[in-house]
Design a protein around this motif. Sequence first.
Motif, PDB file in Angstrom:
ATOM      1  N   GLY A  73       0.797  -1.220   0.000  1.00 22.35           N
ATOM      2  CA  GLY A  73       0.000   0.000   0.000  1.00 22.35           C
ATOM      3  C   GLY A  73       0.829   1.269   0.000  1.00 22.35           C
ATOM      4  N   THR A  74       2.079   1.159  -0.443  1.00 21.43           N
ATOM      5  CA  THR A  74       3.006   2.292  -0.408  1.00 21.43           C
ATOM      6  C   THR A  74       2.475   3.520  -1.128  1.00 21.43           C
ATOM      7  OG1 THR A  74       4.908   0.809  -0.244  1.00 21.43           O
ATOM      8  CG2 THR A  74       5.339   3.030  -1.048  1.00 21.43           C
ATOM      9  N   PHE A  75       1.687   3.318  -2.182  1.00 20.33           N
ATOM     10  CA  PHE A  75       1.263   4.445  -3.011  1.00 20.33           C
ATOM     11  C   PHE A  75       0.197   5.312  -2.333  1.00 20.33           C
ATOM     12  CE2 PHE A  75       2.847   0.996  -5.628  1.00 20.33           C
ATOM     13  CZ  PHE A  75       3.932   1.641  -6.216  1.00 20.33           C
ATOM     14  N   GLU A  76      -0.280   4.871  -1.195  1.00 15.58           N
ATOM     15  CA  GLU A  76      -1.155   5.729  -0.387  1.00 15.58           C
ATOM     16  C   GLU A  76      -0.367   6.896   0.206  1.00 15.58           C
ATOM     17  OE1 GLU A  76      -3.840   1.904   1.167  1.00 15.58           O
ATOM     18  OE2 GLU A  76      -2.621   3.067   2.565  1.00 15.58           O
ATOM     19  N   VAL A  77       0.916   6.664   0.471  1.00 14.05           N
ATOM     20  CA  VAL A  77       1.745   7.697   1.110  1.00 14.05           C
ATOM     21  C   VAL A  77       2.873   8.182   0.203  1.00 14.05           C
ATOM     22  CG1 VAL A  77       1.240   7.004   3.471  1.00 14.05           C
ATOM     23  CG2 VAL A  77       3.104   5.870   2.240  1.00 14.05           C
ATOM     24  N   ASN A 118       4.078   9.073  -6.100  1.00 14.58           N
ATOM     25  CA  ASN A 118       4.792   9.647  -7.245  1.00 14.58           C
ATOM     26  C   ASN A 118       5.936   8.725  -7.664  1.00 14.58           C
ATOM     27  OD1 ASN A 118       3.432  12.418  -7.407  1.00 14.58           O
ATOM     28  ND2 ASN A 118       4.046  12.310  -5.255  1.00 14.58           N
ATOM     29  N   ILE A 119       5.785   8.120  -8.842  1.00 17.97           N
ATOM     30  CA  ILE A 119       6.741   7.139  -9.335  1.00 17.97           C
ATOM     31  C   ILE A 119       7.697   7.796 -10.321  1.00 17.97           C
ATOM     32  CG2 ILE A 119       7.013   4.976 -10.601  1.00 17.97           C
ATOM     33  CD1 ILE A 119       4.214   4.191  -9.687  1.00 17.97           C
ATOM     34  N   GLY A 120       8.994   7.534 -10.136  1.00 12.43           N
ATOM     35  CA  GLY A 120      10.017   7.985 -11.071  1.00 12.43           C
ATOM     36  C   GLY A 120      10.701   6.780 -11.693  1.00 12.43           C
ATOM     37  N   GLN A 155      -2.500   2.408  -9.017  1.00 13.34           N
ATOM     38  CA  GLN A 155      -2.607   2.865  -7.628  1.00 13.34           C
ATOM     39  C   GLN A 155      -2.045   4.268  -7.453  1.00 13.34           C
ATOM     40  OE1 GLN A 155      -1.083   0.063  -4.759  1.00 13.34           O
ATOM     41  NE2 GLN A 155      -2.359  -1.616  -5.504  1.00 13.34           N
ATOM     42  N   ALA A 156      -0.948   4.567  -8.148  1.00 17.67           N
ATOM     43  CA  ALA A 156      -0.372   5.913  -8.068  1.00 17.67           C
ATOM     44  C   ALA A 156      -1.370   6.949  -8.564  1.00 17.67           C
ATOM     45  CB  ALA A 156       0.915   5.971  -8.881  1.00 17.67           C
ATOM     46  N   LYS A 157      -2.022   6.668  -9.668  1.00 18.44           N
ATOM     47  CA  LYS A 157      -3.008   7.596 -10.223  1.00 18.44           C
ATOM     48  C   LYS A 157      -4.218   7.724  -9.295  1.00 18.44           C
ATOM     49  CE  LYS A 157      -1.813   6.751 -15.086  1.00 18.44           C
ATOM     50  NZ  LYS A 157      -2.270   6.168 -16.372  1.00 18.44           N
ATOM     51  N   ASP A 158      -4.644   6.612  -8.709  1.00 17.16           N
ATOM     52  CA  ASP A 158      -5.789   6.637  -7.802  1.00 17.16           C
ATOM     53  C   ASP A 158      -5.516   7.494  -6.574  1.00 17.16           C
ATOM     54  OD1 ASP A 158      -7.213   5.000  -9.474  1.00 17.16           O
ATOM     55  OD2 ASP A 158      -6.868   3.157  -8.316  1.00 17.16           O
ATOM     56  N   ASN A 159      -4.228   7.658  -6.235  1.00 14.23           N
ATOM     57  CA  ASN A 159      -3.855   8.466  -5.071  1.00 14.23           C
ATOM     58  C   ASN A 159      -3.310   9.839  -5.478  1.00 14.23           C
ATOM     59  OD1 ASN A 159      -4.061   6.752  -2.428  1.00 14.23           O
ATOM     60  ND2 ASN A 159      -3.251   5.338  -3.966  1.00 14.23           N
TER      61      ASN A 159
END
Length: 424
Positions: free
Chosen positions: A263-267, A270-272, A328-332
């Motif tokens: 669940g990292t993408f909740e916090v 932003n992916i690089g 998930q990144a987009k959802d957050n």
Amino acid sequence: MKRISSAARRPAIAMVASLALLAGCAGSVGGSGANSGDDAGEGFAFDASQDEIDEALADLDPVTLKFQPSAMSEKSILAPNGLDVKKAIEERSGRKITVDIVWGQAIASYADVDDALADGRVDLAFTLPSYTPAEYPAFDAIGTAMSTLPSSPVASDLAANAAGVQAAWETPEVLAEFEDKNLVPLIPMLAAGDYATMCSKPMTSAKDWKGKQIRVGSAAAGKQVTDLGATPVSLSFPETYEALQRGTVDCDLGQLAPNVEAGTFEVAPNIGVAADAGIARSAGAITAGKKYSELPVAYQQVVFDAMSTTFSTMMEVVIGAKAQAVEQAKDNDGSVKPFDDDVQKQMAKYAKTLSDKTAEKAKVSEAPATLSDAAKEWQKVVTDLGYDDKGDFAELDEWYPEDANYDQLGDELFEKVMSEHRPE
């Protein structure tokens, strides 16, 4: 998810396997234990029918093998890495081999699993030699050299992983490192997914990197982070979510698959990602221990033949997880962006320097070139099989097929690289 079920694959594989059985192969694994030599029994060709396999195994006593895969539980996103291998081994053996999966490294942690394999507490395991580079310097050199290869969501990752398997098999020093620990490499390197940054705020420019606290999983990755002006932080993965939530660290640098599950993408939404070069990988391996070495050769062959499934399943899991990570990144309300050109150039330049130094120190100075040449060959194979990227990383969730299957690549890898190491 469909996995290995047929006993017959490709005529070319059959030819290689049959020749190996007749002529012998100095590079084969296993066959060194109590049941080796005259007591090893009869083996079978890789393309044997199930009836032929059943006949080869008919007089053998049933056995149970304890297997520690990488997943924490049967419900994990990584669970197929255990379940598919169990199915492949049990079906091919006619249920004479039972695979007892031990989830979550319950018997031995990654730090202890080598000893557990050697003394028989665990029989098969996903191990992480990259966590102890001083004990596996040649292995570490190839993992570090991975950072010099091109990076893309699908095609380059497939090619890099196949090349890693080939380079590891072709580097005697890597195999000797396993042998010194009384371990048998079944897949001597599984690089899994390429690395990305997962940050609380976007981090794409050289300025963005300066002064950031970034959790890393290897010494080589730490050096690359330092070269870009950030501070590497050594932190166990289970602690990473809370550290990102509290702002103790700004980013995690690692594979996307475990972060999807965590669940990292909740916090850190932003992916690089890199394109021209990447980050040194904390690569793993599939390794066998004491009990495997003492098995009759036909049982060893059953297990080894399942490594084609192990490879293709791993790639399906890690690349499929990338698509989930983007979603998930987009959802957050996060972003998925490539690093700026100046960052990529600096990353590529330092990756080459670090790779050469690591290989020289490990006394395998030819390893980076071996890996690079293999990657070019496998890139062509990947293209010929139709596994090209169909779009950018940022749209991966839109174009990546949910039913992606890499069995053909696993077959090609077995035929071209692994068949000559098949037990006999």
